[in-house]
Design an enzyme around this catalytic site. Structure first.
Site, short mmCIF file in Angstrom:
data_model
loop_
_atom_site.label_atom_id
_atom_site.label_comp_id
_atom_site.label_asym_id
_atom_site.label_seq_id
_atom_site.Cartn_x
_atom_site.Cartn_y
_atom_site.Cartn_z
N GLU A 1 38.34 37.45 42.06
CA GLU A 1 38.87 36.31 41.31
C GLU A 1 37.66 35.46 40.93
OE1 GLU A 1 41.74 32.38 41.62
OE2 GLU A 1 40.51 32.94 43.33
N ASP B 1 39.65 36.23 46.99
CA ASP B 1 39.97 34.87 46.55
C ASP B 1 38.71 34.03 46.39
OD1 ASP B 1 42.35 32.94 46.41
OD2 ASP B 1 41.08 31.92 47.87
#
Ligand code: GLC
Ligand code: CA
Length: 546
Positions: free
Chosen positions: A285, A245
C-alpha cells in the site's frame, strides 16, 4: 428502397462481416481459441500465478455471519468460497483479522499471532485456508507493521517505565515534537498532533494514525526481528502472502517519511523472508498515492506488486470531466518507470475510499467503464467486496466515516440479507433489496452479470496479466484506448469518457485486419495501417484483434 438495393445492402453487410469490420460475437470463427479452463489451471500453478490472478479484498466483519451475532466471521467467509470461486476469484486479501480494540477497524492490532474472537479462532483460520486452497484460492493477509494497538502487550510494557526491556520499542519523546522524527510535521494522518502524552511514563509517544495506534520504533533491531517473525509465523501457517499496510512509513527522518532508505532496507529483508517460502507474494500500500515505483525496487528485491492508486483512487474525476488524459498519464508513468518484472495492482476502490458506486456518482456506466480499464491494463486486478454488486454506500458510522464503504455484503432480499440472522453490526447500505447477489444473478443487465462476463474474459488468457501494453493515440482526450498483445492474441480495449458517441482513428500499423468485439459495445473497423473505432456515448468496447 427497392428490393434490389435492399439485396445489395445485405450483400455489403455480409461482405463487411467477412472482410473484417464486423465485430459482433464471432470470436471463435475468426481467431484461434484454446481450452481456457486448462490454460487457467496452468497459470494458477506457476510461479507467476499472482500476475494472472484476480484478487478480492474482504472485510471479514462484513462478509458473512455464521452464528447470528451480527458480525461476519471466518466460518462465514469459508461458507462463501464457492461464490468466490464461481465469480472467478483466485486469491483473497483478508483485512486484519487479529485481536483488536477496533479503534481503526482492526488496523490497531493487539496480538499479531491470534484471531479476533469475534471472527473465530486460529482453528477457524486454518480451516479457511485449507478450504480455500482446496478450491485453488490463495489467501493473503494484511500485515500492519507501522504501528500496533496501544493495547498490545509490547506497548503496555514499553509505556510502563523508561527503563523496561521494551522501553525503546516505540518512539518516545520528552516533548510533543522530535527533531529527527515526524518527517517534518508533527501532525497525524488522523486527528491533530502526532504526539500523545502517556501519563505513566510521563513522556509523549509518536503515532502517525489514531492515538490508539502508537508507531513502532524500527531503529531498534529487536523490533525489526520481532516483526519479521510475525511474517514467518503466518507464512508457516500457509498464507500466500501479505498486503503491507502503510509500509513506507516504518522509519521517519526529520524531513521525510515515505520510503526512506532505511525503510527500503527493511522491505528487502521482508522480501528475503517471503522468498524462503516459494510462491508467496507481497503487495504494497504505497503512501505516495501517485507514484508506487519506489516500492518495486529493482523488480525482484522489494514488492511483487504495489497498488496503482493514481488510477484506483482518482478515476472518478476523469469520468466527471469526460477527460482520459489523467488516466493515460498515470499508466504512461507506470509503463515508463516500473523496473522490469514489476507488476501493477489495479483497483477501483478499497476500504479506505468511497465505494465505486459513489466514485461513479451513481452512474452505472462510469463504474463499468472504470472496471473495463482496470481489467484491461497490464497488471493484477483487486476487487473490493461488493464492488461486483455496485454496493451502495451506508450511512451508519461505528468507527469512522469509512464505514460507509464497509457495510455488510448483501446476499438476498431477506431481512438480514443472507448476511446474518441477527442484527448486523453496521446497518446495511442503501437499496439493499434491489442490489444483492440473488437479485443481480437473475438480471443479465446487472453489475454482477457484467463482472461475471468481464472476469470470464480474462480467464486463462495470459495476455491480460503479462502481455505487452501500449496506450493508443486516439486524437481526443474523450476516448481512452489500449492495445494488449502477446504471441498468441491481442486486444484493443477502449472507453468513451463522454456522453456523446465518438468515432476515432487508430493508426497503429499492425493492428491486424479483423476484429471481434468480446465485451461492451461499439465497432472497430480495421484496415491496413489502423482502423476506425466507434463507441456510443458512455460506452466501452473490448475487441479481439489477433
Ligand atoms: C492503511 C489502511 C487504513 C488504516 C491505516 C492505518 O492506510 O488501509 O485503513 O486506517 O493504514 O493502519
Ligand atoms: Ca458471527
Amino acid at each position: 428502397m427497392s428490393r434490389a438495393s435492399l439485396g445489395l445492402l445485405s450483400l455489403l453487410v455480409f461482405l463487411g462481416g467477412c472482410g473484417g469490420d464486423d465485430d459482433g460475437g464471432s470470436e471463435s470463427a475468426k481467431f484461434p481459441e484454446k481450452d481456457w479452463a486448462s490454460e487457467a489451471a496452468k497459470l494458477q500453478e506457476g510461479p507467476d500465478w499472482y500476475r494472472h490472478a484476480l484478487f478480492y479484498e474482504v472485510f471479514v466483519r462484513s462478509y458473512q455471519d455464521s452464528n447470528g451475532d451480527g458480525i461476519g466471521d471466518l466460518a462465514g467467509l469459508t461458507s462463501k468460497l464457492d461464490y468466490l470461486k464461481e465469480l472467478g476469484i483466485d486469491a483473497i486479501w483478508l483485512m486484519p483479522i487479529f485481536p483488536t480494540p477496533f479503534k481503526d477497524s482492526g488496523y490497531d492490532i493487539s496480538d499479531y499471532r491470534g484471531v479476533n474472537p469475534d471472527y473465530g479462532t486460529l482453528a477457524d483460520f486454518d480451516a479457511l485456508v485449507a478450504a480455500a486452497h482446496e478450491r485453488k484460492i490463495r489467501v493473503i493477509m494484511d500485515l500492519v507493521l507501522n504501528h500496533t494497538s496501544n493495547q498490545h502487550a509490547w506497548f503496555t510494557e514499553s509505556r510502563s517505565s523508561k527503563t523496561n526491556p521494551k522501553a525503546d520499542w516505540y518512539v518516545w519523546s520528552d516533548t510533543p515534537s522530535a527533531p529527527d522524527n515526524g518527517c517534518g510535521t508533527d501532525s497525524a494522518v488522523f486527528g491533530d498532533s502526532a504526539w500523545q502524552l502517556d501519563p505513566t511514563r510521563n513522556q509523549f509517544y509518536f503515532h502517525r494514525f489514531y492515538p490508539e495506534q502508537p508507531d513502532l520504533n524500527y531503529e531498534n533491531p529487536e523490533v525489526v526481528s520481532a516483526t519479521l517473525d510475525v511474517a514467518r509465523f503466518w507464512l508457516d501457517k500457509g498464507v500466500d502472502g501479505f498486503r503491507c499496510d502503510v509500509i513506507g512509513l516504518l522509519y521517519e527522518s526529520a524531513t521525510e517519511c515515505d520510503l526512506i532508505p532505511k525503510t527500503q532496507a527493511y522491505i528487502r529483508e521482508l522480501r528475503k523472508v517471503v522468498d524462503e517460502y516459494p510462491g508467496r507474494v507481497l503487495v504494497a500500500e504505497p503512501s505516495n498515492l501517485t507514484d508506487a515505483t519506489g516500492y518495486l525496487g529493482n523488480g525482484s528485491d522489494m514488492f511483487h506488486m504495489a497498488f496503482h492508486f493514481g488510477y484506483g483512487y482518482f478515476w472518478g474525476f476523469s469520468f466527471g470531466g469526460h477527460d482520459a488524459s489523467a488516466i493515460t498519464d498515470t499508466f504512461q508513468k507506470s509503463l515508463s518507470q516500473f523496473p522490469p518484472g514489476a507488476q501493477d495492482a489495479l483497483v477501483i476502490g478499497s476500504h479506505d475510499v468511497p465505494r465505486a458506486y459513489s466514485a461513479a456518482q451513481g452512474d452505472d456506466t462510469r463504474h463499468r467503464r472504470a472496471a473495463a480499464i482496470q481489467l484491461s491494463m497490464k497488471g493484477t486486478p483487486f476487487l473490493y467486496y461488493g464492488e461486483e454488486l455496485a454496493l451502495r454506500p451506508g450511512s451508519e458510522k461505528v468507527v469512522d466515516l469509512r464505514d460507509y464503504a464497509r457495510t455488510p455484503m448483501l446476499w438476498n432480499a431477506d431481512p438480514g440479507h443472507g448476511f446474518t440472522t441477527g442484527k448486523p453490526w453496521l446497518a446495511f447500505g442503501q437499496e439493499a433489496d434491489a442490489f444483492n447477489v440473488t437479485a443481480e444473478d437473475a438480471d443479465p443487465a446487472s453489475m454482477l452479470s457484467f463482472y461475471r462476463d468481464a472476469l470470464a474474459l480474462r480467464r486463462g488468457r495470459a495476455v491480460w496479466g503479462t502481455g505487452e501494453m501500449e496506450l493508443l493515440e486516439t486524437g481526443t482526450k474523450r476516448v481512452f484506448a489500449v492495445y494488449r498483445s502477446d504471441d498468441f492474441m491481442a486486444y484493443v480495449s477502449a472507453v468513451n469518457m463522454s456522453e456523446e458517441a465518438e468515432s476515432v482513428e487508430l493508426t497503429r500499423p499492425d493492428l491486424g485486419s479483423r476484429a471481434a468485439r468480446v465485451l461492451g459495445e461499439g465497432k472497430l473497423a480495421l484496415r491496413s495501417g489502423g482502423g476506425t473505432l466507434s463507441l456510443p456515448g458512455q460506452g466501452f468496447g473490448i475487441f479481439r484483434v489477433k
